[in-house]
Design a protein around this motif. Structure first.
Motif, mmCIF file in Angstrom:
data_model
loop_
_atom_site.group_PDB
_atom_site.id
_atom_site.type_symbol
_atom_site.label_atom_id
_atom_site.label_comp_id
_atom_site.label_asym_id
_atom_site.label_seq_id
_atom_site.Cartn_x
_atom_site.Cartn_y
_atom_site.Cartn_z
ATOM 1 N N VAL A 227 42.918 -21.709 106.422
ATOM 2 C CA VAL A 227 41.904 -20.860 107.060
ATOM 3 C C VAL A 227 41.141 -20.017 106.062
ATOM 4 C CG1 VAL A 227 43.137 -20.771 109.252
ATOM 5 C CG2 VAL A 227 43.577 -19.001 107.541
ATOM 6 N N SER A 228 41.552 -20.030 104.813
ATOM 7 C CA SER A 228 40.844 -19.290 103.781
ATOM 8 C C SER A 228 39.484 -19.921 103.500
ATOM 9 C CB SER A 228 41.674 -19.262 102.500
ATOM 10 O OG SER A 228 40.908 -18.810 101.410
ATOM 11 N N VAL A 229 38.488 -19.105 103.197
ATOM 12 C CA VAL A 229 37.168 -19.635 102.858
ATOM 13 C C VAL A 229 37.218 -20.455 101.581
ATOM 14 C CG1 VAL A 229 36.430 -17.631 101.488
ATOM 15 C CG2 VAL A 229 34.717 -19.024 102.685
ATOM 16 N N ASP A 230 38.221 -20.184 100.750
ATOM 17 C CA ASP A 230 38.403 -20.948 99.517
ATOM 18 C C ASP A 230 39.390 -22.097 99.709
ATOM 19 O OD1 ASP A 230 36.709 -19.253 98.028
ATOM 20 O OD2 ASP A 230 38.337 -17.797 97.819
ATOM 21 N N GLY A 231 39.821 -22.309 100.972
ATOM 22 C CA GLY A 231 40.806 -23.336 101.260
ATOM 23 C C GLY A 231 40.177 -24.587 101.822
#
Length: 280
Positions: A227-231
């Protein structure tokens, strides 16, 4: 049997993408914990096609443990995932297996080429699950098996109650449907099979359950990354499409997952619907 096939037409976007956190999650899957409903029906000499094979852990188990005198082909849309699957097969010394990149809506195999054609957690990600099942039916021998197992996000149950995980599920459903998929595919797979022309369909269900400290740490950790924007593609798409208001919302979802994973009484169930379709 994990990753979404892509159609030649303008098709859906794979909600999870192929971030390391996604591949790590999919690599946990085995024939025993993911396709147990199918295993008793396999013969040692079967030729199997695994649609959406992902990193190939289930596929390799099938080849080495269940159809040792037969063969297995794993197909996925992602070249990078196929490369990883090939590496896994080589490391395990499995020779009766082949991994190919391809389009599951337009398989390059003749009618009746396989004894068993199966997919795992794939139909939920495509915009034409009936069309995909029809193509699976085409390449399956008469009397052979087409099998599918799909999770059902509205059926996910966890303890303790978490508003953050409730919001995560809302975000996931919204993104998945916006991408052309159906996150509640588990309850619908048997209907899609009927629409694809099957008349002999056996339905069942089974669940994954995460409750030990190790399981909770792993399951919560992969989702916190996703759910991370970097994920994974999930967080990025949620942000780009306005499903969440900003990066802080994604950080709160990741926090909710980590809090659940750290709870001493944490428990999580993932149910899946299953179908065995005899190709009459």
């Amino acid at each position: 049997m994990t990753s979404q096939p892509q159609s030649g037409q303008s098709g859906p976007q794979y909600t999870h993408g192929h971030h390391a956190s996604v591949i790590k999650s999919h690599s946990w899957r085995t024939a025993a914990n993911s396709v147990g409903y199918l295993l008793p029906r396999l013969k040692a000499t079967d030729r199997i096609l695994d649609i959406g094979c992902g990193p190939g852990t289930i596929t390799c188990d099938l080849a080495s443990e269940h159809v040792a005198q037969g063969s297995v082909v794993g197909l996925d849309a992602s070249e990078s995932v196929i490369a990883q699957a090939n590496k896994t097969a080589k490391e395990r010394g499995i020779s009766n297996i082949e991994f190919v990149a391809g389009d599951a809506y337009h398989l390059s195999y003749e009618d009746g080429s396989f004894d068993v054609v199966a997919c795992h957690q794939v139909l939920q990600h495509v915009n034409d699950p009936v069309g995909l099942l029809k193509e699976m039916k085409r390449v399956c021998k008469k009397g052979g098996i087409v099998a599918a197992r799909e999770s059902d996000y509205d059926g996910f149950v966890w303890y303790p109650q978490s508003d953050g995980l409730d919001e995560w599920r809302r975000v996931y459903r919204t993104v998945a449907r916006g991408n052309g998929g159906e996150p509640n595919a588990g309850r619908m797979t048997h209907v899609w099979a009927k629409q694809a022309g099957f008349t002999n369909i056996k339905c069942s269900s089974s669940s994954w359950c995460y409750s030990t400290d190790e399981e909770k740490k792993w399951w919560s950790g992969t989702w916190a990354e996703r759910v991370s924007v970097d994920g994974s593609a999930l967080g990025k798409t949620a942000l780009e499409k306005g499903v969440v208001n900003g990066k802080e919302d994604l950080e709160n979802l990741a926090k909710a997952w980590r809090e659940w994973g750290a709870h001493e009484d944490g428990w999580f169930q993932v149910p899946s619907g299953e179908v065995i379709c005899i190709n009459e």
